[in-house]
Structure formats: C-alpha cells, structure tokens
Motif scaffolding. Sequence first.
Motif, PDB file in Angstrom:
ATOM      1  N   ASP A 187       0.934  -1.427  -0.563  1.00 43.12           N
ATOM      2  CA  ASP A 187      -0.097   0.074   0.528  1.00 43.12           C
ATOM      3  C   ASP A 187       0.749   1.267  -0.144  1.00 43.12           C
ATOM      4  OD1 ASP A 187      -2.674  -1.468   0.403  1.00 43.12           O
ATOM      5  OD2 ASP A 187      -1.780  -1.732   2.399  1.00 43.12           O
ATOM      6  N   PRO A 188       0.294   2.284  -0.222  1.00 41.93           N
ATOM      7  CA  PRO A 188       1.166   4.018  -0.167  1.00 41.93           C
ATOM      8  C   PRO A 188       1.016   3.991   1.601  1.00 41.93           C
ATOM      9  CG  PRO A 188      -1.161   4.306  -1.940  1.00 41.93           C
ATOM     10  CD  PRO A 188      -0.621   2.055  -1.458  1.00 41.93           C
ATOM     11  N   PRO A 189       2.107   4.923   1.595  1.00 41.27           N
ATOM     12  CA  PRO A 189       2.352   5.870   1.108  1.00 41.27           C
ATOM     13  C   PRO A 189       4.211   5.571   0.742  1.00 41.27           C
ATOM     14  CG  PRO A 189       2.713   7.122   3.708  1.00 41.27           C
ATOM     15  CD  PRO A 189       1.877   4.962   3.497  1.00 41.27           C
ATOM     16  N   VAL A 190       4.534   4.739   0.478  1.00 41.83           N
ATOM     17  CA  VAL A 190       6.282   3.680  -0.022  1.00 41.83           C
ATOM     18  C   VAL A 190       5.553   4.554  -1.796  1.00 41.83           C
ATOM     19  CG1 VAL A 190       6.555   2.280  -0.888  1.00 41.83           C
ATOM     20  CG2 VAL A 190       5.662   2.210   1.825  1.00 41.83           C
ATOM     21  N   PRO A 191       6.853   4.736  -1.739  1.00 43.08           N
ATOM     22  CA  PRO A 191       6.512   5.365  -3.193  1.00 43.08           C
ATOM     23  C   PRO A 191       6.345   4.520  -4.176  1.00 43.08           C
ATOM     24  CG  PRO A 191       8.607   6.576  -2.074  1.00 43.08           C
ATOM     25  CD  PRO A 191       7.880   5.988  -1.273  1.00 43.08           C
ATOM     26  N   GLY A 192       7.391   3.156  -4.140  1.00 45.65           N
ATOM     27  CA  GLY A 192       6.827   2.457  -5.228  1.00 45.65           C
ATOM     28  C   GLY A 192       5.126   1.554  -5.214  1.00 45.65           C
ATOM     29  N   VAL A 224      13.558  10.779  -3.201  1.00 45.58           N
ATOM     30  CA  VAL A 224      12.387   9.030  -3.868  1.00 45.58           C
ATOM     31  C   VAL A 224      12.328   9.812  -5.125  1.00 45.58           C
ATOM     32  CG1 VAL A 224      11.981   7.534  -3.402  1.00 45.58           C
ATOM     33  CG2 VAL A 224      12.366   8.020  -1.590  1.00 45.58           C
ATOM     34  N   TYR A 225      12.645   8.714  -5.977  1.00 47.17           N
ATOM     35  CA  TYR A 225      11.924   8.925  -7.934  1.00 47.17           C
ATOM     36  C   TYR A 225      11.957   7.066  -7.530  1.00 47.17           C
ATOM     37  CZ  TYR A 225      10.569  10.709 -12.523  1.00 47.17           C
ATOM     38  OH  TYR A 225      10.465  10.488 -12.978  1.00 47.17           O
ATOM     39  N   SER A 226      10.488   6.683  -8.544  1.00 50.13           N
ATOM     40  CA  SER A 226       9.884   5.768  -8.314  1.00 50.13           C
ATOM     41  C   SER A 226       9.211   5.405  -9.996  1.00 50.13           C
ATOM     42  CB  SER A 226       8.964   5.370  -7.462  1.00 50.13           C
ATOM     43  OG  SER A 226       8.762   4.043  -7.343  1.00 50.13           O
ATOM     44  N   VAL A 227       9.669   4.929 -10.833  1.00 48.02           N
ATOM     45  CA  VAL A 227       9.346   4.473 -11.953  1.00 48.02           C
ATOM     46  C   VAL A 227       8.195   3.086 -12.005  1.00 48.02           C
ATOM     47  CG1 VAL A 227       9.644   4.692 -14.397  1.00 48.02           C
ATOM     48  CG2 VAL A 227      11.173   5.623 -12.736  1.00 48.02           C
ATOM     49  N   PRO A 228       7.610   3.289 -12.500  1.00 45.96           N
ATOM     50  CA  PRO A 228       6.734   2.075 -12.558  1.00 45.96           C
ATOM     51  C   PRO A 228       7.214   1.378 -13.607  1.00 45.96           C
ATOM     52  CG  PRO A 228       5.467   3.721 -13.246  1.00 45.96           C
ATOM     53  CD  PRO A 228       6.362   3.820 -13.015  1.00 45.96           C
ATOM     54  N   LEU A 229       7.231  -0.265 -14.157  1.00 49.09           N
ATOM     55  CA  LEU A 229       7.347  -1.229 -14.926  1.00 49.09           C
ATOM     56  C   LEU A 229       5.797  -1.363 -15.104  1.00 49.09           C
ATOM     57  CD1 LEU A 229      10.045  -3.619 -12.689  1.00 49.09           C
ATOM     58  CD2 LEU A 229      10.789  -1.565 -13.856  1.00 49.09           C
ATOM     59  N   ILE A 230       5.945  -0.487 -16.941  1.00 48.64           N
ATOM     60  CA  ILE A 230       4.899  -1.021 -17.176  1.00 48.64           C
ATOM     61  C   ILE A 230       5.118  -1.693 -18.778  1.00 48.64           C
ATOM     62  CG2 ILE A 230       2.459   0.369 -18.680  1.00 48.64           C
ATOM     63  CD1 ILE A 230       3.397   2.830 -16.685  1.00 48.64           C
ATOM     64  N   THR A 231       3.859  -3.169 -19.303  1.00 50.00           N
ATOM     65  CA  THR A 231       3.698  -3.448 -20.299  1.00 50.00           C
ATOM     66  C   THR A 231       3.272  -2.880 -21.886  1.00 50.00           C
ATOM     67  OG1 THR A 231       2.045  -4.750 -19.421  1.00 50.00           O
ATOM     68  CG2 THR A 231       4.467  -5.383 -18.686  1.00 50.00           C
ATOM     69  N   PRO A 232       3.500  -4.180 -22.863  1.00 44.23           N
ATOM     70  CA  PRO A 232       2.533  -2.455 -23.814  1.00 44.23           C
ATOM     71  C   PRO A 232       1.044  -2.823 -23.201  1.00 44.23           C
ATOM     72  CG  PRO A 232       3.881  -3.803 -24.525  1.00 44.23           C
ATOM     73  CD  PRO A 232       4.379  -4.011 -23.071  1.00 44.23           C
ATOM     74  N   GLU A 233       1.257  -3.448 -22.591  1.00 42.14           N
ATOM     75  CA  GLU A 233      -0.604  -3.801 -22.218  1.00 42.14           C
ATOM     76  C   GLU A 233      -1.346  -2.747 -21.062  1.00 42.14           C
ATOM     77  OE1 GLU A 233       0.675  -7.120 -24.581  1.00 42.14           O
ATOM     78  OE2 GLU A 233       1.534  -6.533 -22.458  1.00 42.14           O
ATOM     79  N   ARG A 234      -0.385  -1.743 -20.919  1.00 47.98           N
ATOM     80  CA  ARG A 234      -0.694  -0.811 -18.951  1.00 47.98           C
ATOM     81  C   ARG A 234      -0.626  -1.445 -17.818  1.00 47.98           C
ATOM     82  NH1 ARG A 234       1.585   3.607 -19.624  1.00 47.98           N
ATOM     83  NH2 ARG A 234      -0.399   4.388 -17.851  1.00 47.98           N
ATOM     84  N   TYR A 235      -0.144  -2.768 -17.882  1.00 48.11           N
ATOM     85  CA  TYR A 235       0.044  -3.626 -17.280  1.00 48.11           C
ATOM     86  C   TYR A 235       1.344  -3.296 -15.904  1.00 48.11           C
ATOM     87  CZ  TYR A 235       0.888  -7.432 -13.834  1.00 48.11           C
ATOM     88  OH  TYR A 235       0.764  -8.315 -12.413  1.00 48.11           O
ATOM     89  N   CYS A 236       1.491  -2.836 -14.400  1.00 48.38           N
ATOM     90  CA  CYS A 236       2.519  -2.731 -14.151  1.00 48.38           C
ATOM     91  C   CYS A 236       3.291  -4.276 -13.543  1.00 48.38           C
ATOM     92  CB  CYS A 236       2.606  -1.891 -12.955  1.00 48.38           C
ATOM     93  SG  CYS A 236       3.979  -1.776 -11.688  1.00 48.38           S
ATOM     94  N   THR A 237       4.568  -4.541 -13.812  1.00 50.67           N
ATOM     95  CA  THR A 237       5.161  -5.399 -13.366  1.00 50.67           C
ATOM     96  C   THR A 237       5.936  -5.752 -12.110  1.00 50.67           C
ATOM     97  OG1 THR A 237       5.395  -7.776 -13.721  1.00 50.67           O
ATOM     98  CG2 THR A 237       6.531  -5.374 -15.843  1.00 50.67           C
ATOM     99  N   GLY A 238       6.309  -4.443 -12.073  1.00 50.29           N
ATOM    100  CA  GLY A 238       7.021  -3.640 -10.961  1.00 50.29           C
ATOM    101  C   GLY A 238       7.127  -2.230 -11.077  1.00 50.29           C
ATOM    102  N   THR A 239       8.705  -2.293 -10.144  1.00 51.35           N
ATOM    103  CA  THR A 239       8.906  -0.307  -9.583  1.00 51.35           C
ATOM    104  C   THR A 239      10.763  -0.844  -9.737  1.00 51.35           C
ATOM    105  OG1 THR A 239       8.735  -0.904  -7.395  1.00 51.35           O
ATOM    106  CG2 THR A 239       6.686   0.358  -9.027  1.00 51.35           C
ATOM    107  N   LEU A 240      11.043   0.515  -9.919  1.00 48.49           N
ATOM    108  CA  LEU A 240      12.283   1.360 -10.650  1.00 48.49           C
ATOM    109  C   LEU A 240      12.126   2.227  -9.139  1.00 48.49           C
ATOM    110  CD1 LEU A 240      14.077   0.587 -13.547  1.00 48.49           C
ATOM    111  CD2 LEU A 240      15.461  -0.018 -11.714  1.00 48.49           C
ATOM    112  N   THR A 241      13.031   1.998  -8.220  1.00 47.76           N
ATOM    113  CA  THR A 241      13.016   2.627  -7.037  1.00 47.76           C
ATOM    114  C   THR A 241      14.526   3.818  -6.742  1.00 47.76           C
ATOM    115  OG1 THR A 241      10.598   1.807  -5.511  1.00 47.76           O
ATOM    116  CG2 THR A 241      12.244   4.332  -4.850  1.00 47.76           C
TER     117      THR A 241
END
Length: 267
Positions: A151-156, A194-211
Amino acid sequence: MRCEVFGLRAKARTAGLIGIAQGMLIARYDLPGPEAAFALLREGSQQRNVPLRVLASAVVTAPPPQSDDEWFPGRGTHAPPPDTAFLRSYAGDVTDRRQVIGAALDTAIAVAEADAGEVHFTDPAQDHALSLEAHRGLDAAYWDEVALVTDPPVPGALAQSRLAPVEVPDVAADEPLAAHPAGQALLAAGSHAVYSVPLITPERYCTGTLTLHRNDSGTWPGTARRAELLHLASDVAAWRSWYRRTVVLDALEHLHQHRPGRDPNGR
C-alpha cells in the motif's frame, strides 16, 4: 543480530507461499509429504535457475497441467528475448534473473545519478504486492520494511497504482511517508529524496517498480534522465514478461516431467 532477525522475517514471508505450493504438488502428484514436494521444487529451481520463491508462486498461480505428459501442450518454439536497448547492452545470460535485475538496477542508479536504489516485482500469488528483488546502498532496517509492499504511501506502491513515476523531493516534508515505518527507515538510512518509476508493459500492466534514492533532498532527476529511466523501465518490463512466458514455464514443465513416479517414457 539485527540482520539475522531481518533474515528470519524474510524467510517467514516466503515460507507461507512455498508451503501452499508444496500442498498443491502433494495433492496433484500424490506425493508422500512436504519433504518430497520441497525436493521437487528445489530440483526444478536448481535445474532451471529459477528462484525457489518465484517457482513456488508460479505453481500456485498457473493453471493446472493440461495433460499427463505436458503441463503446457503446444507451446512450440520459444520467442526470443525482447530486442531492447537495455538487453542489447547487457552482456550476460538473459535467463539469469538475478544478473539481469542487478544490471538493470545498476544502470538505473547510474542514469539517475542516485546514491541507492531498489527493484520490486509484482507477485501474482500475493495479490500483486511488490516483492523486493534487488537493492543497493540502503540498510537492512529499510529492506525489512519494503520486502513486501502492499500500500501507499511507499513511493513504489504509489507508482504502481498511478501507472506513473512518483517523485518525493523531501521525505521528511512528506507527512504520510515520514510517518510510515518505511519513511522513518529511509530517513534513518540517510535517504532524503526518492524517485520511483513503474515497470509498465505495452498492455499497460504494472509488473514492478524501479526506485532511486538520493541523500540530498530536492527535485531530481532532470527531464532527460527521467526519459531515460522510463525507457529502461519499459525494457525491464518487456524482459520480465518474456522471462515469465519462457523461463518460468520451462521450470513448471520440468517439475511436471520429472515428478516422482512418472514413467520417463511417458507411459
């Protein structure tokens, strides 16, 4: 002692998932007990170089085997790894999960000029919570807080829910995060931005994060660096989708083909 305690907690989080997978294998293959099921999981993990936790998650979430001979009949020729800038620059084994994730994290830290970083992947067996896969530059107290993020508020978690990067220029000034155990662990470790980027597939599914983390507070990284991180995140998401469709399914097939009591000639 603190690292030992954190390690025990990590094992406890994984043990439940592995236990569920053991129970499914016992019922599916009429195995004599948990030891036989664990031995089958371990053998598949070692033979296919898939982490035990990842293989257990796949056992729990994959559809049941479709025949006695094959788990996934008709898979045919495997698709090659995605042709991405990240994989073209990566010189290692694309099937080695730990190496690929580590290389991606090192690249992200270099691109962002960060002091530390972490990679999380979603786990379908745990309601798509973010599971910590790799980290650099932060202490065990923080790892323990973000080993499984739900859950939030964790940036990822915010980046996952928004499908967009999340920026925290000053952790101490972000009241929800600063009050959260993960935020407190961040500040104690010396991370203030902190800067967190979602790992998004072409289908717009988030499969993880780079923080990424910086010791100094302030807005960062710059526009060009953010664009590079988005491209890298997209490349990692594509690799992970390929890995799950090929390497992980191969490991499941190995379990099915080498289960105790199966005739090696398929009879």
